[in-house]
Design a protein around this motif. Structure first.
Motif, short mmCIF file in Angstrom:
data_model
loop_
_atom_site.label_atom_id
_atom_site.label_comp_id
_atom_site.label_asym_id
_atom_site.label_seq_id
_atom_site.Cartn_x
_atom_site.Cartn_y
_atom_site.Cartn_z
N ARG A 222 -67.20 -53.71 14.11
CA ARG A 222 -65.99 -54.35 14.64
C ARG A 222 -65.13 -53.33 15.40
O ARG A 222 -64.54 -53.65 16.44
N ALA A 223 -65.07 -52.11 14.89
CA ALA A 223 -64.27 -51.08 15.57
C ALA A 223 -64.82 -50.80 16.96
O ALA A 223 -64.06 -50.65 17.93
N TYR A 224 -66.17 -50.72 17.08
CA TYR A 224 -66.78 -50.47 18.38
C TYR A 224 -66.48 -51.64 19.33
O TYR A 224 -66.14 -51.43 20.51
N ALA A 225 -66.60 -52.87 18.82
CA ALA A 225 -66.36 -54.04 19.66
C ALA A 225 -64.92 -54.10 20.15
O ALA A 225 -64.66 -54.46 21.31
N GLU A 226 -63.99 -53.71 19.28
CA GLU A 226 -62.58 -53.74 19.69
C GLU A 226 -62.27 -52.68 20.73
O GLU A 226 -61.44 -52.87 21.61
N GLU A 227 -62.97 -51.54 20.63
CA GLU A 227 -62.71 -50.45 21.56
C GLU A 227 -63.47 -50.61 22.88
O GLU A 227 -62.91 -50.38 23.97
N ARG A 228 -64.74 -51.03 22.78
CA ARG A 228 -65.60 -51.04 23.97
C ARG A 228 -65.96 -52.44 24.45
O ARG A 228 -66.51 -52.61 25.54
N THR B 274 -76.76 -47.36 9.62
CA THR B 274 -75.63 -46.48 9.31
C THR B 274 -74.89 -46.06 10.58
O THR B 274 -73.64 -46.04 10.61
N ALA B 275 -75.65 -45.72 11.62
CA ALA B 275 -75.02 -45.31 12.87
C ALA B 275 -74.22 -46.45 13.49
O ALA B 275 -73.13 -46.24 14.02
N VAL B 276 -74.74 -47.67 13.41
CA VAL B 276 -74.02 -48.82 13.95
C VAL B 276 -72.75 -49.07 13.15
O VAL B 276 -71.67 -49.31 13.71
N GLN C 176 -80.24 -53.45 18.16
CA GLN C 176 -80.83 -54.74 17.80
C GLN C 176 -81.58 -54.57 16.48
O GLN C 176 -82.47 -53.73 16.38
N MET C 177 -81.19 -55.36 15.49
CA MET C 177 -81.77 -55.23 14.16
C MET C 177 -82.10 -56.60 13.59
O MET C 177 -81.52 -57.62 14.01
N PRO C 178 -83.02 -56.67 12.63
CA PRO C 178 -83.39 -57.96 12.04
C PRO C 178 -82.25 -58.54 11.20
O PRO C 178 -81.48 -57.79 10.58
N GLY C 179 -82.18 -59.86 11.18
CA GLY C 179 -81.10 -60.53 10.47
C GLY C 179 -81.00 -60.20 9.01
O GLY C 179 -79.89 -60.08 8.46
N TYR C 180 -82.14 -60.03 8.32
CA TYR C 180 -82.10 -59.74 6.89
C TYR C 180 -81.37 -58.43 6.60
O TYR C 180 -80.78 -58.25 5.54
N GLN C 181 -81.42 -57.49 7.56
CA GLN C 181 -80.84 -56.18 7.34
C GLN C 181 -79.32 -56.18 7.51
O GLN C 181 -78.61 -55.39 6.88
N ILE C 182 -78.81 -57.08 8.33
CA ILE C 182 -77.39 -57.03 8.68
C ILE C 182 -76.58 -58.22 8.16
O ILE C 182 -75.37 -58.24 8.32
N CYS C 183 -77.24 -59.22 7.55
CA CYS C 183 -76.53 -60.46 7.20
C CYS C 183 -75.34 -60.20 6.27
O CYS C 183 -74.28 -60.83 6.43
N ASP C 184 -75.47 -59.29 5.32
CA ASP C 184 -74.36 -59.00 4.41
C ASP C 184 -73.17 -58.41 5.15
O ASP C 184 -72.01 -58.73 4.86
N TYR C 185 -73.44 -57.55 6.12
CA TYR C 185 -72.36 -56.91 6.88
C TYR C 185 -71.72 -57.89 7.85
O TYR C 185 -70.51 -57.82 8.11
N ILE C 186 -72.52 -58.81 8.36
CA ILE C 186 -71.97 -59.87 9.21
C ILE C 186 -71.04 -60.76 8.38
O ILE C 186 -69.94 -61.12 8.81
N ALA C 187 -71.47 -61.08 7.16
CA ALA C 187 -70.66 -61.95 6.29
C ALA C 187 -69.34 -61.30 5.94
O ALA C 187 -68.31 -61.99 5.79
N ARG C 188 -69.32 -59.97 5.83
CA ARG C 188 -68.09 -59.26 5.49
C ARG C 188 -67.30 -58.84 6.73
O ARG C 188 -66.30 -58.12 6.64
N ASN C 189 -67.76 -59.28 7.90
CA ASN C 189 -67.09 -58.96 9.17
C ASN C 189 -67.06 -57.47 9.48
O ASN C 189 -66.19 -57.01 10.22
N GLU C 190 -68.01 -56.73 8.92
CA GLU C 190 -68.13 -55.32 9.26
C GLU C 190 -68.92 -55.14 10.55
O GLU C 190 -68.76 -54.13 11.24
#
Length: 345
Positions: A196-202, A256-258, A266-280
């Motif tokens: 979210r920080a990257y999206a807000e900045e860039r 981690t870098a993202v 670009q990453m698979p949904g299973y890897q990022i779904c928890d972070y998407i749910a928490r708006n990270e």
């Protein structure tokens, strides 16, 4: 016994040489041994024929051939009785041990197929999916099936079922190997995302042309090949290999870098779904997510499947689908539009 004695012994029982003694001896005497065991057990050639489903004369011929092969009389026959000679009793005892072992071996195989699940289960999985999804479920599986030992191997290369003696493999993407059974567990959504920080900045890219304006993070397979980002455009697959500032051969390091705001990946949904749910994490170019990929559980054959494999496939299918790892549609609904608008402004 020297080699010449062994050869002579082989010739006495009708064998061409000692090298193929076992196969030739078994092939030529199999029918006779079956007939002999039936007669010895039933005490009658007629009853042995009924048990084997053949005529009395066929039983007699097979026993006579066996006696000629062994140069030994196995039965004492009169008009009223049939009994074993001393040599026949000895031969019966020795053969009976072999029959017992064969019956035990067959029962053991049937038990593996139909009995309580047990034995060693060799599993292969891609590294990311194995760590995130498969491994956490193994404790529950082991509690449900304590007699099954699990050997999990993580490797991004496709498993060689025969060479590595793999029972079950988890594979990602599109399965084109017709020699295996591949059961899709869940769709594989490859999602472009950033913190979210990257999206807000860039901001986030709204077109492919804008990808070049961003810090991209790549993943390198164990083979050395760099993963190409994939998008579905007007029904066709489009691949894109960005010029990356960072490249890792470990999916967790990419994540981690993202999360640290160092770029997009670009990453698979299973890897990022928890972070998407928490708006990270937020997603970009969602309208171009490919829909022809999947996460699969694979094995070699549907027929004669050992119970340890059958229960594992059923367990993992039910548990992984229940995790709902790819339901990303309800998250970050307005992020793409908001971030794209900010970038345009």
């Amino acid at each position: 016994m020297d080699q010449s004695d062994t050869l002579q012994r082989g010739l006495r029982v009708g064998l061409p040489s000692s090298a193929d003694a076992l196969s030739t001896c078994f092939a030529t005497s199999y029918a006779g041994i079956i007939a002999f065991m039936a007669v010895a057990t039933e005490g009658s050639f007629a009853k042995a024929g009924e048990r084997l489903g053949v005529g009395r004369s066929a039983v007699c011929r097979n026993v006579q051939k066996l006696e000629m092969q062994l140069s030994t009389r196995l039965f004492l026959r009169t008009t009223r009785t049939t009994s074993l000679t001393q040599e026949g009793e000895r031969f019966f005892e020795n053969c009976n041990q072999g029959v017992t072992h064969i019956v035990e071996a067959m029962n053991d195989m049937l038990d593996l197929r139909e009995g309580p699940p047990r034995g060693l289960l060799r599993i292969s999985s891609t590294v990311g999916f194995g760590r995130k999804v498969v491994a956490p479920l193994l404790s529950r599986f082991s509690r449900a099936y304590p007699d099954i030992a699990v050997d999990l191997r993580l490797d991004d290369r496709p498993a060689d079922f025969a060479a590595e003696q793999i029972d079950v493999a988890f594979r990602d993407g599109c399965i084109e190997d017709s020699s295996i059974i591949a059961k899709q567990l869940i769709p594989m959504q490859m999602v472009l995302c950033a913190s979210r920080a990257y999206a807000e900045e860039r901001g986030l890219p709204s077109t492919f042309e804008e990808l070049g304006q961003h810090d991209c993070i790549n993943f390198r397979f164990s083979s050395g090949r760099v993963f190409e980002w994939e998008f579905k455009v007007e029904g066709h697959l489009r691949k894109y290999l960005p010029a990356a500032r960072l490249t890792f051969n470990d999916a967790d390091l990419v994540l981690t870098a993202v999360l640290d705001g160092r770029g997009i990946a670009q990453m698979p949904g299973y890897q990022i779904c928890d972070y998407i749910a928490r708006n990270e994490l937020v997603m970009a170019l969602r309208q171009y997510v490919p829909d022809d990929r999947g996460h699969y559980i694979c094995y070699l054959c549907r027929q004669h499947l050992p119970s340890r494999i059958r229960v594992f496939v059923d367990f993992m299918t039910e548990e992984i689908r229940a995790l709902d790892l790819n339901d990303l549609s309800v998250f970050n609904a307005d992020d793409t539009e908001t971030s794209a608008g900010k970038m345009a402004a």
